[in-house]
Design a protein around this motif. Structure first.
Motif, PDB file in Angstrom:
ATOM      1  N   UNK A  52      -4.574   0.700 -14.825  1.00  0.00           N
ATOM      2  CA  UNK A  52      -5.807   1.392 -14.454  1.00  0.00           C
ATOM      3  C   UNK A  52      -5.627   2.226 -13.174  1.00  0.00           C
ATOM      4  N   UNK A  53      -4.427   2.264 -12.668  1.00  0.00           N
ATOM      5  CA  UNK A  53      -4.198   2.970 -11.411  1.00  0.00           C
ATOM      6  C   UNK A  53      -4.310   4.489 -11.570  1.00  0.00           C
ATOM      7  N   UNK A  84       3.170   6.195  -5.318  1.00  0.00           N
ATOM      8  CA  UNK A  84       2.955   6.336  -6.758  1.00  0.00           C
ATOM      9  C   UNK A  84       1.861   7.327  -7.113  1.00  0.00           C
ATOM     10  N   UNK A  85       1.232   7.936  -6.114  1.00  0.00           N
ATOM     11  CA  UNK A  85       0.263   8.987  -6.377  1.00  0.00           C
ATOM     12  C   UNK A  85      -1.190   8.611  -6.211  1.00  0.00           C
ATOM     13  N   UNK A  86      -1.476   7.371  -5.807  1.00  0.00           N
ATOM     14  CA  UNK A  86      -2.867   6.990  -5.615  1.00  0.00           C
ATOM     15  C   UNK A  86      -3.411   7.575  -4.311  1.00  0.00           C
ATOM     16  N   UNK A  87      -4.705   7.854  -4.294  1.00  0.00           N
ATOM     17  CA  UNK A  87      -5.303   8.281  -3.031  1.00  0.00           C
ATOM     18  C   UNK A  87      -5.527   7.052  -2.151  1.00  0.00           C
ATOM     19  N   UNK A  88      -5.996   7.296  -0.924  1.00  0.00           N
ATOM     20  CA  UNK A  88      -6.064   6.214   0.051  1.00  0.00           C
ATOM     21  C   UNK A  88      -6.961   5.062  -0.414  1.00  0.00           C
ATOM     22  N   UNK A  89      -8.154   5.377  -0.927  1.00  0.00           N
ATOM     23  CA  UNK A  89      -9.050   4.317  -1.361  1.00  0.00           C
ATOM     24  C   UNK A  89      -8.470   3.544  -2.534  1.00  0.00           C
ATOM     25  N   UNK A  90      -7.958   4.260  -3.514  1.00  0.00           N
ATOM     26  CA  UNK A  90      -7.408   3.584  -4.692  1.00  0.00           C
ATOM     27  C   UNK A  90      -6.203   2.726  -4.321  1.00  0.00           C
ATOM     28  N   UNK A  91      -5.371   3.219  -3.407  1.00  0.00           N
ATOM     29  CA  UNK A  91      -4.204   2.443  -2.985  1.00  0.00           C
ATOM     30  C   UNK A  91      -4.637   1.159  -2.280  1.00  0.00           C
ATOM     31  N   UNK A 107       0.834  -1.204   0.000  1.00  0.00           N
ATOM     32  CA  UNK A 107       0.000   0.000   0.000  1.00  0.00           C
ATOM     33  C   UNK A 107       0.865   1.249   0.000  1.00  0.00           C
ATOM     34  N   UNK A 108       1.960   1.219   0.753  1.00  0.00           N
ATOM     35  CA  UNK A 108       2.868   2.363   0.784  1.00  0.00           C
ATOM     36  C   UNK A 108       3.448   2.682  -0.582  1.00  0.00           C
TER      37      UNK A 108
END
Length: 207
Positions: A206-207, A131-138, A125-126
């Motif tokens: 798709x990230x 890599x720039x994803x928000x919390x939900x997407x990560x 997750x870290x």
């Protein structure tokens, strides 16, 4: 009398780590279906109650085994770029599962909120957050990678006990399943590594 005393001595020297290590040895030798607290006790030369003293239940033993398997995916010397880090973690996870007979099935069947599992998830997750994803997407991307890896690896390990192409080649006829018949050559037991790369790339795209 000597045998009983030896059993008590061995039991007094036992610890959970030894029980789990022995259980993993039995897993590799006989498979998940043959594993029980009794077979572990027999391998250790102690009473079943001695094993249960350390792991409480079979379900708990399986959780600790699953965590130990995940712990075999090293978290050091990872690439700095986040996307490369994610890919490397996924590959290490798959290798850890493949290192044990029925490794993926073992992990799928548990919900091990244990140190090794949590550290791996935290690292994955870290990397996605970096890599720039928000919390939900990560969070959801991490679980997608884990579930995909578990599912494909479970199929891969099951296929290892079948003849080439298993029953699929004999079942999928051009008349009954024309689309599947066309792609059958890409679903053989030799393509799991390529399928893993393809699926992982699709998830990360798709990230």
């Amino acid at each position: 009398m000597t045998n009983k005393q030896d059993g008590r001595d061995r039991g007094s020297r036992l610890d959970p780590a030894t029980v789990i290590r022995t259980a993993l040895e039995l897993l590799d030798a006989k498979g998940l279906d043959a594993l029980s607290t009794r077979t572990v006790a027999d391998r250790l030369g102690v009473r079943m109650n001695t094993v249960l003293w350390h792991v409480k239940t079979k379900a708990r033993m399986l959780e600790l085994m699953a965590d130990a398997v995940v712990g075999e995916a090293p978290l050091d010397d990872l690439p700095d770029p986040p996307l490369e880090r994610v890919r490397e973690l996924a590959h290490r996870y798959r290798r850890a599962l493949l290192a044990h007979r029925d490794g993926a099935t073992l992990v799928v069947g548990t919900y091990a909120a244990e140190p090794h599992t949590l550290r791996f998830a935290d690292t994955l997750v870290g990397a996605l957050l970096d890599g720039g994803l928000d919390e939900r997407a990560a969070a959801w991307t991490a679980w997608t990678i884990i579930y995909f890896t578990l599912g494909l690896t479970q199929e891969e390990q099951a296929a290892a006990h079948q003849s080439p192409n298993g029953r699929l080649t004999n079942t999928v006829s051009e008349t009954a399943y024309p689309a599947l018949r066309r792609v059958l050559g890409h679903l053989d037991a030799e393509s799991f590594g390529e399928r893993f790369e393809f699926g992982l790339s699709a998830i990360l795209a798709r990230r």
